[in-house]
Design a protein around this motif. Sequence first.
Motif, mmCIF file in Angstrom:
data_model
loop_
_atom_site.group_PDB
_atom_site.id
_atom_site.type_symbol
_atom_site.label_atom_id
_atom_site.label_comp_id
_atom_site.label_asym_id
_atom_site.label_seq_id
_atom_site.Cartn_x
_atom_site.Cartn_y
_atom_site.Cartn_z
ATOM 1 N N ALA A 27 47.620 42.488 33.186
ATOM 2 C CA ALA A 27 48.542 41.501 32.610
ATOM 3 C C ALA A 27 47.913 40.875 31.368
ATOM 4 O O ALA A 27 48.584 40.658 30.358
ATOM 5 C CB ALA A 27 48.880 40.430 33.640
ATOM 6 N N GLY A 28 46.615 40.595 31.438
ATOM 7 C CA GLY A 28 45.931 40.039 30.278
ATOM 8 C C GLY A 28 45.901 41.035 29.132
ATOM 9 O O GLY A 28 46.107 40.672 27.959
ATOM 10 N N CYS A 44 38.564 46.648 42.705
ATOM 11 C CA CYS A 44 38.369 45.259 43.150
ATOM 12 C C CYS A 44 38.074 45.288 44.643
ATOM 13 O O CYS A 44 38.468 46.219 45.333
ATOM 14 C CB CYS A 44 39.633 44.434 42.885
ATOM 15 S SG CYS A 44 40.071 44.371 41.129
ATOM 16 N N GLU A 86 40.026 32.846 41.673
ATOM 17 C CA GLU A 86 40.933 33.731 42.400
ATOM 18 C C GLU A 86 40.244 35.052 42.692
ATOM 19 O O GLU A 86 39.305 35.452 41.997
ATOM 20 C CB GLU A 86 42.235 33.948 41.606
ATOM 21 C CG GLU A 86 42.055 34.503 40.220
ATOM 22 C CD GLU A 86 43.382 34.561 39.440
ATOM 23 O OE1 GLU A 86 43.727 35.661 38.967
ATOM 24 O OE2 GLU A 86 44.048 33.518 39.308
ATOM 25 N N THR A 98 41.900 40.947 40.832
ATOM 26 C CA THR A 98 42.935 41.975 41.035
ATOM 27 C C THR A 98 43.095 42.778 39.744
ATOM 28 O O THR A 98 42.880 42.261 38.646
ATOM 29 C CB THR A 98 44.315 41.360 41.352
ATOM 30 O OG1 THR A 98 44.705 40.530 40.227
ATOM 31 C CG2 THR A 98 44.309 40.538 42.622
ATOM 32 N N PHE A 114 37.624 36.162 39.860
ATOM 33 C CA PHE A 114 37.837 35.723 38.478
ATOM 34 C C PHE A 114 37.797 34.195 38.471
ATOM 35 O O PHE A 114 38.449 33.549 39.300
ATOM 36 C CB PHE A 114 39.212 36.165 37.951
ATOM 37 C CG PHE A 114 39.357 37.660 37.766
ATOM 38 C CD1 PHE A 114 38.252 38.463 37.487
ATOM 39 C CD2 PHE A 114 40.604 38.263 37.849
ATOM 40 C CE1 PHE A 114 38.387 39.837 37.307
ATOM 41 C CE2 PHE A 114 40.762 39.637 37.674
ATOM 42 C CZ PHE A 114 39.646 40.422 37.402
ATOM 43 N N THR A 138 39.143 31.077 36.553
ATOM 44 C CA THR A 138 40.314 30.967 35.679
ATOM 45 C C THR A 138 40.497 29.572 35.084
ATOM 46 O O THR A 138 41.593 29.213 34.671
ATOM 47 C CB THR A 138 41.587 31.329 36.477
ATOM 48 O OG1 THR A 138 41.604 30.519 37.666
ATOM 49 C CG2 THR A 138 41.569 32.789 36.902
ATOM 50 N N ASP A 143 40.453 32.631 31.797
ATOM 51 C CA ASP A 143 41.540 31.885 31.146
ATOM 52 C C ASP A 143 41.320 31.744 29.640
ATOM 53 O O ASP A 143 42.258 31.498 28.887
ATOM 54 C CB ASP A 143 41.663 30.485 31.765
ATOM 55 C CG ASP A 143 40.335 29.733 31.734
ATOM 56 O OD1 ASP A 143 39.292 30.332 32.086
ATOM 57 O OD2 ASP A 143 40.319 28.544 31.350
ATOM 58 N N GLU A 180 45.906 43.738 38.701
ATOM 59 C CA GLU A 180 47.115 43.207 38.042
ATOM 60 C C GLU A 180 46.764 42.150 37.013
ATOM 61 O O GLU A 180 47.311 42.125 35.911
ATOM 62 C CB GLU A 180 48.082 42.591 39.075
ATOM 63 C CG GLU A 180 48.774 43.580 39.989
ATOM 64 C CD GLU A 180 47.844 44.141 41.059
ATOM 65 O OE1 GLU A 180 48.098 45.242 41.545
ATOM 66 O OE2 GLU A 180 46.824 43.479 41.390
ATOM 67 N N ARG A 181 45.832 41.269 37.383
ATOM 68 C CA ARG A 181 45.468 40.176 36.472
ATOM 69 C C ARG A 181 44.859 40.729 35.170
ATOM 70 O O ARG A 181 45.144 40.264 34.080
ATOM 71 C CB ARG A 181 44.461 39.249 37.178
ATOM 72 C CG ARG A 181 43.868 38.162 36.306
ATOM 73 C CD ARG A 181 44.831 36.995 36.132
ATOM 74 N NE ARG A 181 44.375 36.078 35.107
ATOM 75 C CZ ARG A 181 44.519 34.774 35.139
ATOM 76 N NH1 ARG A 181 45.127 34.210 36.148
ATOM 77 N NH2 ARG A 181 44.108 34.019 34.154
#
Length: 266
Positions: free
Chosen positions: A261-262, A66, A252, A255, A241, A243, A218, A257-258
């Motif tokens: 997490a998804g 990223c 946003e 990242t 992203f 969202t 999202d 992380e996103r």
Amino acid sequence: HFNQKLMSEAQGVFQLRTTLKSLGIDEGLIIELIKKASYELTKEDLENPDIVFEFALRDMASSIKCDHPLFAKVDQGKPVMTILVSEAASGQSSMSMKVAILKKDVTLIQFSEDAQNSGSTDFAAQVFGIKVEKAQTPSEVVSMARKAFEQKKSVLVDLRLNHKNTEDIKKFVESLRRSFDNVEILCTISAIHAELYNRKILARYKEILDGVIISHVDLCMNFGSLFNVHRHHNNLPLKFFGTGPLVPDDLEGATAERLMAGLFQF
């Protein structure tokens, strides 16, 4: 023979393979990951699903690249041209508006060869005071951009393409890169499009791109496919992203992380 292989495979590795497969991760990427784990972990560790998963998560997260957009890195006061390219409904017009609002003092140039009307973004432009120009020829884009740069304003070009003239578009974008300083070209793909389609779009434009924006995150039902697409075009960092539908809130910085997490529903 097959059962024999599963029997001899360490418990942690077997569970990892099964999980990643069920998430739609590319077979090739799974094999790569397991090779790395076998090389770096002890035999005992490989039997332990928790340790193997932790290793895999770290490795997968670190393989997601990223980056900040160019306009966030260039000295204040220097205008930047950000060009968004996409085909077919990828949510790019609302995405370009979100980025324009984030960028503040900017001229948004919407270029489409079949003069589509984008009423919803016009309303947002009025509310947030964004200057929107509509261009129907490459030369119009250039003169509008020149004018903005002369006024020390940054430019956001929303290029809606149809794949029939890929080569012309590439030449046009390259000429913009040569004519202006601080140009960044980002491709918008949608998290609700098929993996194959997204990979095809990035493959088609990859030599002119500096990075990728993913819209509709999202609504994504398959983060495995986003991970695969990114890994296949790993030299193109993820920048933003999208969202949700709200301008300008639902944007946003990308990242790892996103995405993770998804993928693992953290």
